[in-house]
Design a protein around this motif. Structure first.
Motif, PDB file in Angstrom:
ATOM      1  N   LYS A   6       0.813  -1.212   0.000  1.00 17.68           N
ATOM      2  CA  LYS A   6       0.000   0.000   0.000  1.00 17.68           C
ATOM      3  C   LYS A   6       0.852   1.271   0.000  1.00 17.68           C
ATOM      4  N   ASN A   7       2.093   1.161   0.460  1.00 13.44           N
ATOM      5  CA  ASN A   7       2.985   2.321   0.486  1.00 13.44           C
ATOM      6  C   ASN A   7       3.937   2.365  -0.698  1.00 13.44           C
ATOM      7  N   ASP A   8       3.856   1.382  -1.583  1.00 14.53           N
ATOM      8  CA  ASP A   8       4.738   1.322  -2.748  1.00 14.53           C
ATOM      9  C   ASP A   8       3.876   1.008  -3.978  1.00 14.53           C
ATOM     10  N   ARG A   9       3.382   2.055  -4.624  1.00 16.94           N
ATOM     11  CA  ARG A   9       2.468   1.874  -5.754  1.00 16.94           C
ATOM     12  C   ARG A   9       3.158   1.226  -6.948  1.00 16.94           C
ATOM     13  N   GLN A  10       4.416   1.550  -7.175  1.00 16.94           N
ATOM     14  CA  GLN A  10       5.129   0.971  -8.294  1.00 16.94           C
ATOM     15  C   GLN A  10       5.304  -0.534  -8.115  1.00 16.94           C
ATOM     16  N   LYS A  11       5.670  -0.946  -6.920  1.00 12.32           N
ATOM     17  CA  LYS A  11       5.817  -2.371  -6.630  1.00 12.32           C
ATOM     18  C   LYS A  11       4.470  -3.085  -6.717  1.00 12.32           C
ATOM     19  N   MET A  12       3.428  -2.428  -6.243  1.00 14.85           N
ATOM     20  CA  MET A  12       2.101  -3.040  -6.305  1.00 14.85           C
ATOM     21  C   MET A  12       1.668  -3.227  -7.759  1.00 14.85           C
ATOM     22  N   ALA A  13       1.923  -2.232  -8.609  1.00 11.74           N
ATOM     23  CA  ALA A  13       1.570  -2.354 -10.027  1.00 11.74           C
ATOM     24  C   ALA A  13       2.342  -3.484 -10.692  1.00 11.74           C
ATOM     25  N   THR A  14       3.621  -3.609 -10.323  1.00 12.75           N
ATOM     26  CA  THR A  14       4.435  -4.696 -10.891  1.00 12.75           C
ATOM     27  C   THR A  14       3.912  -6.059 -10.471  1.00 12.75           C
ATOM     28  N   GLU A  15       3.588  -6.197  -9.200  1.00 16.26           N
ATOM     29  CA  GLU A  15       3.070  -7.475  -8.701  1.00 16.26           C
ATOM     30  C   GLU A  15       1.688  -7.778  -9.285  1.00 16.26           C
TER      31      GLU A  15
END
Length: 363
Positions: free
Chosen positions: A76-85
């Motif tokens: 929730k605090n890392d949008r780029q990582k969330m989009a990648t996952e």
């Protein structure tokens, strides 16, 4: 600019007008109405496979909701990582979000193309997209693949006294194009046909949306984005048909009604087949489970527990000694079995109660 849309729409409409013209006549309003209806059916038949893919994509998205929520919570605090996952999750499951929008997106240009082609049968109006033609010039000018004779046939077509290209808010000057082809229609005659079609189209849109929402899982319905789209589909879109109906030609309202009729039947067919597929998969799992289960009366075998060679055949130490005494020696001599209390060959006396429970109780 959009001729690549206008011409295909015109060709399909022209084809069905020729087909039904043999049965009802070229100038009959029913002929033109059925041509519009079957234009819709032709489009939806072409989009049948993408629609099935859309339904499966929506179902798969509902099944992935728990994993998506976990990723949203974890990153929730890392949008780029969330989009990648999220992209990785979609790729692993063969999930393509664009397939869920393809059938709707494909219908938009066809709707706009049909609206433009139908409005181009009467080009006497003024404003954006109008040519301000005279009634005579309009009737003697072809409309894409339609000849001037076809334009005159369209102007003559009536449904309960109303031209199918007319709408409730049509300017009086624009209605003069029908003067030489069946007379100038009244606003009342147009409204008597348009208003029932508007109500039917609005109700059909609402009930189709309700049937779609009822098939959603509780997790998907609880999603804020899904909840917003459900409200739009249930109330805003049907209301939009009622509000925008007075500005739409009768033929467009026919398009809307027939499109909803096809959608209702198609949803019933597709979801029924998917329910049967799920039932078959469920039965296959039950049959496989039944085959792997032990038969009645049979002792279940624990395959995880492996016995060692030492555990496979436990040996009593006393029995092994007695067997060794009774067995022939390797140098050719044999040993006679000894009785209880007798001495062994080594001079040692064998106890008489060896290997037997001691019956004496110690005091």
């Amino acid at each position: 600019m959009l001729d690549f849309i206008y011409y295909p729409v015109s060709w399909i409409l022209w084809f069905w007008h020729r087909v039904f013209g043999f049965a009802f006549g070229a100038d009959n309003g029913l002929t033109w109405a059925l041509a519009v209806v079957f234009l819709v059916f032709t489009l939806r038949l072409v989009l049948y496979k993408p629609f099935v893919k859309q339904v499966r994509t929506t179902k798969q998205m509902q099944e992935l909701q728990p994993q998506i929520k976990e990723l949203q919570k974890k990153y929730k605090n890392d949008r780029q990582k969330m989009a990648t996952e999220m992209q990785k999750l979609q790729k692993d499951h063969g999930f393509n979000p664009l397939m869920g929008c393809l059938p709707i997106l494909a219908q938009v240009p066809v709707f706009l193309g049909l609206f433009h082609v139908l409005r181009s049968f009467n080009r006497t109006g003024t404003g954006i997209g109008q040519l301000s033609m005279s009634a005579y010039d309009n009737a003697h000018t072809p409309n894409y693949v339609f000849s001037a004779t076809d334009v005159q046939s369209f102007l003559s077509a009536r449904i309960f006294g109303a031209p199918i290209s007319a709408y409730i808010t049509s300017p009086p000057s624009q209605l003069q194009a029908f003067a030489d082809y069946g007379g100038v229609p009244t606003k009342l005659s147009i409204a008597l046909v348009s208003i029932p079609l508007m109500v039917i189209a609005g109700l059909a849109t609402h009930f189709n949306a309700r049937a779609s929402v009822a098939r959603q899982s509780p997790e998907a319905a609880a999603n804020p984005q899904s909840a917003m789209m459900n409200k739009l589909a249930l109330w805003v879109f049907p209301l939009g048909v009622l509000v925008g109906g007075p500005f739409l030609p009768i033929a467009i309202l026919l398009y809307w009604v027939s499109n909803n009729i096809w959608t209702y039947g198609q949803q019933h067919l597709v979801f029924g087949r998917m329910a049967k597929e799920d039932e078959v998969k469920k039965q296959q799992k039950l049959e496989q489970r039944a085959q792997n289960a032990p038969k009645p009366g049979a002792k279940p075998v624990n395959v995880k527990k492996k016995q060692s060679p030492a555990d496979a055949a436990p040996v009593d130490a006393d029995a092994a000694v007695e067997a060794a005494d009774a067995a022939p020696s390797t140098n050719g001599t044999s040993k006679s079995p000894t009785k209880a209390g007798q001495r062994r060959s080594g001079g040692q006396k064998r106890p008489g109660n060896r290997g037997r429970p001691n019956q004496k109780r110690r005091r």
